[in-house]
Design a protein around this motif. Structure first.
Motif, short mmCIF file in Angstrom:
data_model
loop_
_atom_site.label_atom_id
_atom_site.label_comp_id
_atom_site.label_asym_id
_atom_site.label_seq_id
_atom_site.Cartn_x
_atom_site.Cartn_y
_atom_site.Cartn_z
N ALA A 1 0.83 -1.20 0.00
CA ALA A 1 0.00 0.00 0.00
C ALA A 1 0.86 1.26 0.00
O ALA A 1 0.52 2.25 -0.65
CB ALA A 1 -0.93 0.00 1.20
N ALA A 2 1.98 1.22 0.71
CA ALA A 2 2.87 2.39 0.79
C ALA A 2 3.46 2.75 -0.57
O ALA A 2 3.82 3.91 -0.80
CB ALA A 2 3.98 2.13 1.80
N GLU A 3 3.53 1.79 -1.47
CA GLU A 3 4.06 2.07 -2.81
C GLU A 3 3.11 2.92 -3.64
O GLU A 3 3.57 3.66 -4.52
CB GLU A 3 4.32 0.76 -3.56
CG GLU A 3 5.43 -0.07 -3.00
CD GLU A 3 5.59 -1.39 -3.73
OE1 GLU A 3 4.88 -1.63 -4.73
OE2 GLU A 3 6.42 -2.20 -3.28
N VAL A 4 1.82 2.81 -3.39
CA VAL A 4 0.84 3.49 -4.25
C VAL A 4 -0.02 4.52 -3.52
O VAL A 4 -0.65 5.35 -4.16
CB VAL A 4 -0.09 2.47 -4.95
CG1 VAL A 4 0.71 1.61 -5.91
CG2 VAL A 4 -0.83 1.61 -3.95
N ASP A 5 -0.06 4.47 -2.20
CA ASP A 5 -0.89 5.40 -1.43
C ASP A 5 0.03 6.38 -0.69
O ASP A 5 0.76 5.98 0.23
CB ASP A 5 -1.75 4.61 -0.43
CG ASP A 5 -2.75 5.49 0.30
OD1 ASP A 5 -2.46 6.67 0.56
OD2 ASP A 5 -3.83 4.97 0.62
N PRO A 6 -0.02 7.66 -1.06
CA PRO A 6 0.90 8.62 -0.43
C PRO A 6 0.68 8.81 1.07
O PRO A 6 1.64 9.08 1.80
CB PRO A 6 0.65 9.92 -1.19
CG PRO A 6 -0.61 9.73 -1.93
CD PRO A 6 -0.84 8.27 -2.09
N VAL A 7 -0.54 8.64 1.55
CA VAL A 7 -0.81 8.78 2.98
C VAL A 7 -0.14 7.64 3.76
O VAL A 7 0.53 7.87 4.76
CB VAL A 7 -2.33 8.83 3.26
CG1 VAL A 7 -2.62 8.81 4.74
CG2 VAL A 7 -2.95 10.05 2.59
N VAL A 8 -0.31 6.43 3.26
CA VAL A 8 0.32 5.27 3.90
C VAL A 8 1.84 5.37 3.76
O VAL A 8 2.58 5.12 4.72
CB VAL A 8 -0.20 3.95 3.29
CG1 VAL A 8 0.52 2.75 3.91
CG2 VAL A 8 -1.70 3.83 3.49
N GLY A 9 2.31 5.74 2.59
CA GLY A 9 3.75 5.86 2.37
C GLY A 9 4.39 6.88 3.30
O GLY A 9 5.46 6.62 3.87
N LEU A 10 3.74 8.02 3.47
CA LEU A 10 4.29 9.04 4.36
C LEU A 10 4.34 8.56 5.80
O LEU A 10 5.34 8.76 6.49
CB LEU A 10 3.46 10.32 4.26
CG LEU A 10 3.90 11.46 5.17
CD1 LEU A 10 5.33 11.89 4.84
CD2 LEU A 10 2.95 12.62 5.06
N GLN A 11 3.27 7.88 6.23
CA GLN A 11 3.27 7.38 7.62
C GLN A 11 4.34 6.31 7.81
O GLN A 11 5.00 6.27 8.84
CB GLN A 11 1.89 6.85 8.01
CG GLN A 11 1.75 6.60 9.48
CD GLN A 11 1.97 7.85 10.31
OE1 GLN A 11 1.63 8.96 9.90
NE2 GLN A 11 2.55 7.68 11.48
N PHE A 12 4.53 5.47 6.82
CA PHE A 12 5.58 4.46 6.91
C PHE A 12 6.95 5.13 7.03
O PHE A 12 7.78 4.74 7.86
CB PHE A 12 5.54 3.54 5.69
CG PHE A 12 6.61 2.49 5.71
CD1 PHE A 12 6.50 1.38 6.52
CD2 PHE A 12 7.74 2.63 4.93
CE1 PHE A 12 7.50 0.42 6.56
CE2 PHE A 12 8.74 1.68 4.95
CZ PHE A 12 8.62 0.57 5.77
N LEU A 13 7.19 6.16 6.23
CA LEU A 13 8.46 6.88 6.31
C LEU A 13 8.64 7.58 7.65
O LEU A 13 9.74 7.64 8.18
CB LEU A 13 8.57 7.89 5.17
CG LEU A 13 8.80 7.28 3.79
CD1 LEU A 13 8.78 8.37 2.72
CD2 LEU A 13 10.12 6.51 3.74
N ARG A 14 7.55 8.12 8.19
CA ARG A 14 7.63 8.76 9.51
C ARG A 14 8.06 7.74 10.58
O ARG A 14 8.88 8.06 11.44
CB ARG A 14 6.30 9.41 9.88
CG ARG A 14 6.00 10.66 9.05
CD ARG A 14 4.66 11.29 9.40
NE ARG A 14 4.45 11.48 10.83
CZ ARG A 14 4.99 12.47 11.57
NH1 ARG A 14 5.79 13.34 10.99
NH2 ARG A 14 4.74 12.56 12.86
N VAL A 15 7.53 6.54 10.50
CA VAL A 15 7.91 5.49 11.45
C VAL A 15 9.36 5.06 11.21
O VAL A 15 10.14 4.92 12.15
CB VAL A 15 6.94 4.29 11.36
CG1 VAL A 15 7.46 3.11 12.18
CG2 VAL A 15 5.55 4.70 11.84
#
Length: 57
Positions: free
Chosen positions: A15-29
């Motif tokens: 999901a982080a590959e295609v969803d910017p909201v999920v991707g951003l949260q993953f990067l924050r973690v």
């Protein structure tokens, strides 16, 4: 419980590959700006699950 979390993390990565909201949260973690529990917040969880249903159809 471990198998469920491992499966969720797999879905989260996809999901982080295609969803910017999920991707951003993953990067924050990953950058220690947010705790890992934030990846289980309802907003992120619903986007991950929704993304899986879109892929399977």
């Amino acid at each position: 419980m471990q198998k469920v979390l491992n499966g969720y993390i797999s879905y989260l990565h996809r999901a982080a590959e295609v969803d910017p909201v999920v991707g951003l949260q993953f990067l924050r973690v990953a950058n220690l700006l947010a705790g890992p529990e934030s990846l289980l917040a309802p907003k992120i969880l619903s986007r991950v699950v929704r993304g899986q249903f879109r892929r399977s159809n």
